[in-house]
Design a protein around this motif. Structure first.
Motif, PDB file in Angstrom:
ATOM      1  N   ASN A 118       0.609  -1.220  -0.080  1.00  0.00           N
ATOM      2  CA  ASN A 118       0.048   0.036  -0.109  1.00  0.00           C
ATOM      3  C   ASN A 118       0.848   1.118  -0.044  1.00  0.00           C
ATOM      4  O   ASN A 118       1.683   1.397   0.995  1.00  0.00           O
ATOM      5  CB  ASN A 118      -0.802  -0.049   1.263  1.00  0.00           C
ATOM      6  CG  ASN A 118      -1.809   1.117   1.188  1.00  0.00           C
ATOM      7  OD1 ASN A 118      -1.433   2.240   1.328  1.00  0.00           O
ATOM      8  ND2 ASN A 118      -2.993   0.897   1.243  1.00  0.00           N
ATOM      9  N   SER A 119       0.753   2.021  -0.913  1.00  0.00           N
ATOM     10  CA  SER A 119       1.609   3.406  -1.115  1.00  0.00           C
ATOM     11  C   SER A 119       1.634   4.028   0.344  1.00  0.00           C
ATOM     12  O   SER A 119       2.561   4.570   0.559  1.00  0.00           O
ATOM     13  CB  SER A 119       1.245   4.077  -2.389  1.00  0.00           C
ATOM     14  OG  SER A 119       1.735   3.231  -3.525  1.00  0.00           O
ATOM     15  N   THR A 120       0.385   4.497   0.600  1.00  0.00           N
ATOM     16  CA  THR A 120       0.168   5.259   1.834  1.00  0.00           C
ATOM     17  C   THR A 120       0.837   4.682   3.032  1.00  0.00           C
ATOM     18  O   THR A 120       1.453   5.314   3.600  1.00  0.00           O
ATOM     19  CB  THR A 120      -1.195   5.656   2.205  1.00  0.00           C
ATOM     20  OG1 THR A 120      -1.875   5.873   0.925  1.00  0.00           O
ATOM     21  CG2 THR A 120      -1.601   6.323   3.409  1.00  0.00           C
ATOM     22  N   ALA A 121       0.718   3.324   3.285  1.00  0.00           N
ATOM     23  CA  ALA A 121       1.464   2.523   4.259  1.00  0.00           C
ATOM     24  C   ALA A 121       2.775   2.653   4.245  1.00  0.00           C
ATOM     25  O   ALA A 121       3.582   2.905   5.192  1.00  0.00           O
ATOM     26  CB  ALA A 121       1.093   1.083   4.485  1.00  0.00           C
ATOM     27  N   SER A 122       3.260   2.459   2.937  1.00  0.00           N
ATOM     28  CA  SER A 122       4.759   2.477   2.961  1.00  0.00           C
ATOM     29  C   SER A 122       5.352   3.815   3.114  1.00  0.00           C
ATOM     30  O   SER A 122       6.487   3.937   3.302  1.00  0.00           O
ATOM     31  CB  SER A 122       5.015   1.867   1.321  1.00  0.00           C
ATOM     32  OG  SER A 122       4.833   0.478   1.428  1.00  0.00           O
ATOM     33  N   SER A 123       4.468   4.774   2.588  1.00  0.00           N
ATOM     34  CA  SER A 123       5.276   6.092   2.865  1.00  0.00           C
ATOM     35  C   SER A 123       5.250   6.514   4.245  1.00  0.00           C
ATOM     36  O   SER A 123       6.306   7.357   4.743  1.00  0.00           O
ATOM     37  CB  SER A 123       4.327   7.361   2.265  1.00  0.00           C
ATOM     38  OG  SER A 123       2.920   7.375   3.098  1.00  0.00           O
ATOM     39  N   HIS A 124       4.489   5.819   5.171  1.00  0.00           N
ATOM     40  CA  HIS A 124       4.795   6.171   6.582  1.00  0.00           C
ATOM     41  C   HIS A 124       5.849   5.356   7.143  1.00  0.00           C
ATOM     42  O   HIS A 124       6.580   5.785   8.374  1.00  0.00           O
ATOM     43  CB  HIS A 124       3.507   5.774   7.356  1.00  0.00           C
ATOM     44  CG  HIS A 124       2.413   6.457   6.900  1.00  0.00           C
ATOM     45  ND1 HIS A 124       1.025   6.093   7.442  1.00  0.00           N
ATOM     46  CD2 HIS A 124       2.263   7.807   6.621  1.00  0.00           C
ATOM     47  CE1 HIS A 124       0.132   7.289   6.590  1.00  0.00           C
ATOM     48  NE2 HIS A 124       0.939   8.176   6.354  1.00  0.00           N
ATOM     49  N   ALA A 125       6.062   4.126   6.575  1.00  0.00           N
ATOM     50  CA  ALA A 125       7.195   3.170   7.053  1.00  0.00           C
ATOM     51  C   ALA A 125       8.576   3.409   6.391  1.00  0.00           C
ATOM     52  O   ALA A 125       9.662   3.125   7.441  1.00  0.00           O
ATOM     53  CB  ALA A 125       6.530   1.652   6.985  1.00  0.00           C
ATOM     54  N   LEU A 126       8.754   3.807   5.351  1.00  0.00           N
ATOM     55  CA  LEU A 126       9.993   3.609   4.649  1.00  0.00           C
ATOM     56  C   LEU A 126      10.994   4.440   5.183  1.00  0.00           C
ATOM     57  O   LEU A 126      12.447   3.987   5.299  1.00  0.00           O
ATOM     58  CB  LEU A 126      10.164   4.280   3.077  1.00  0.00           C
ATOM     59  CG  LEU A 126       9.498   3.233   2.276  1.00  0.00           C
ATOM     60  CD1 LEU A 126       9.307   3.845   0.831  1.00  0.00           C
ATOM     61  CD2 LEU A 126      10.437   2.020   2.161  1.00  0.00           C
ATOM     62  N   ASN A 127      10.960   5.429   5.899  1.00  0.00           N
ATOM     63  CA  ASN A 127      11.955   6.333   6.512  1.00  0.00           C
ATOM     64  C   ASN A 127      12.572   5.643   7.642  1.00  0.00           C
ATOM     65  O   ASN A 127      13.983   5.585   7.710  1.00  0.00           O
ATOM     66  CB  ASN A 127      11.482   7.761   7.174  1.00  0.00           C
ATOM     67  CG  ASN A 127      11.562   8.676   6.024  1.00  0.00           C
ATOM     68  OD1 ASN A 127      12.257   8.560   5.150  1.00  0.00           O
ATOM     69  ND2 ASN A 127      10.814   9.825   6.166  1.00  0.00           N
ATOM     70  N   HIS A 128      12.125   4.906   8.549  1.00  0.00           N
ATOM     71  CA  HIS A 128      12.375   4.005   9.503  1.00  0.00           C
ATOM     72  C   HIS A 128      13.063   2.741   8.989  1.00  0.00           C
ATOM     73  O   HIS A 128      14.321   2.801   9.639  1.00  0.00           O
ATOM     74  CB  HIS A 128      11.137   3.598  10.186  1.00  0.00           C
ATOM     75  CG  HIS A 128      10.431   4.520  10.941  1.00  0.00           C
ATOM     76  ND1 HIS A 128      10.669   5.407  11.865  1.00  0.00           N
ATOM     77  CD2 HIS A 128       9.082   4.872  10.706  1.00  0.00           C
ATOM     78  CE1 HIS A 128       9.696   6.018  12.100  1.00  0.00           C
ATOM     79  NE2 HIS A 128       8.675   6.100  11.425  1.00  0.00           N
TER      80      HIS A 128
END
Length: 309
Positions: A118-128
């Protein structure tokens, strides 16, 4: 005599219980304090007993469980330097993405993350994942938003692997289809409920491409009119091309939360509808459009970009 024996027996039993209690507490303290230290030292010397690949996604989303079973079956039995590789499934929706990613980067046996589907979910997680030390490699199975990147000048690389083409191609294909079908007045409907990163980007790119095409057509026509004397032959060609191409304009853009009034839609003479949203809402939109265009002689063409990533 009997009372004397009983008294001595009670004293002896009390002393024994006190000794037993002290010995038990001492042993328990040893287990609680020393055992974890011994286990940590042992794992530091020998390494982890397994390497973990975390498979993260919402199991209610279409295709996620099928992907889990397919990847897991191909990974089972694999080893790295005689250490087994283990797949771990994490059920997480977009609201859980940040918390899940923080938990995963705290695991010292993580070698890869597959998700979050999910693009929205991955946008929240990728930085970590990308800014961890060292960064954790991530495979994006179906995420298509081109802005899913992490830029860090202090890092030589970001181990991020994308398997699906980006949304730019989808928006371009949609714009080309609208032009090819002869669309003139377009209504864009955006579903922002589940995956707004995907839907808003595709819709914005579609509108941009349609407008650029329309502006290009009118620029060329106006240019020829200004220089009709010296470019007569070229202007004939341009006029013919302009009459055959780039008729479309976006005259209305809305979301599912705030639908327009039926009379407003009727007044715009819409002949093409582009819906970007969740798969389960496609039928809902089709039914709503029947209400909007129930009394028109011709029905608009409906093009759907389904959100799964």
């Amino acid at each position: 005599m009997l009372n004397n024996i009983l008294s001595k027996a009670k004293v002896a039993l009390k002393n024994f219980c006190h000794f037993l209690s002290n010995e038990f507490l001492s042993a328990l303290a040893t287990i609680v304090i020393i055992a974890p230290i011994a286990i940590w030292i042992g794992s530091w010397i020998t390494g982890p007993s397994s390497y973990k690949i975390y498979f993260v996604g919402d199991v209610k989303q279409a295709g996620v469980l099928d992907s889990w079973h397919g990847i897991k079956s191909s990974i089972d039995g694999e080893q790295i330097d005689d250490v087994r590789v283990e797949m771990v499934q994490v059920n997480a929706d977009p609201n859980d993405a940040e918390a899940v990613s923080k938990r995963i980067i705290g695991m010292d046996d993580t070698i890869l993350v597959i998700g979050h589907f999910n693009s929205t979910a991955s946008s929240h997680a990728l930085n970590h994942y990308m800014l961890a030390n060292p960064p954790i490699p991530v495979i994006l199975p179906i995420e298509s938003n081109p802005n899913l990147v992490v830029r860090d000048s202090s890092r030589a690389y970001s181990p991020l692997f994308r398997l699906a083409p980006t949304d730019d191609l989808q928006a371009e294909a949609a714009a080309n289809f609208a032009e090819e079908t002869g669309a003139k007045r377009i209504w864009v409907i955006v579903d922002t409920e589940i995956n707004p990163i995907y839907t808003q980007y595709v819709a914005a790119q579609f509108v941009k491409l349609i407008q650029e095409n329309f502006d290009q057509k009118h620029y060329l026509v106006d240019y020829c009119k200004e220089r009709a004397g010296s470019l007569a032959n070229d202007c004939d060609t341009v006029s013919k091309w302009a009459s055959d191409n780039f008729h479309a304009r976006v005259v209305l853009k809305t979301n599912m939360i705030n639908p327009p009034m039926i009379d407003d839609v009727k007044s715009l003479n819409i002949d093409f509808v582009f819906f970007v949203g969740q798969e389960e809402n496609c039928l809902l939109i089709a039914n709503e459009l029947d209400n909007y265009f129930a009394y028109t002689k011709t029905k608009p063409t409906l093009l759907v970009a389904k959100s799964r990533s």
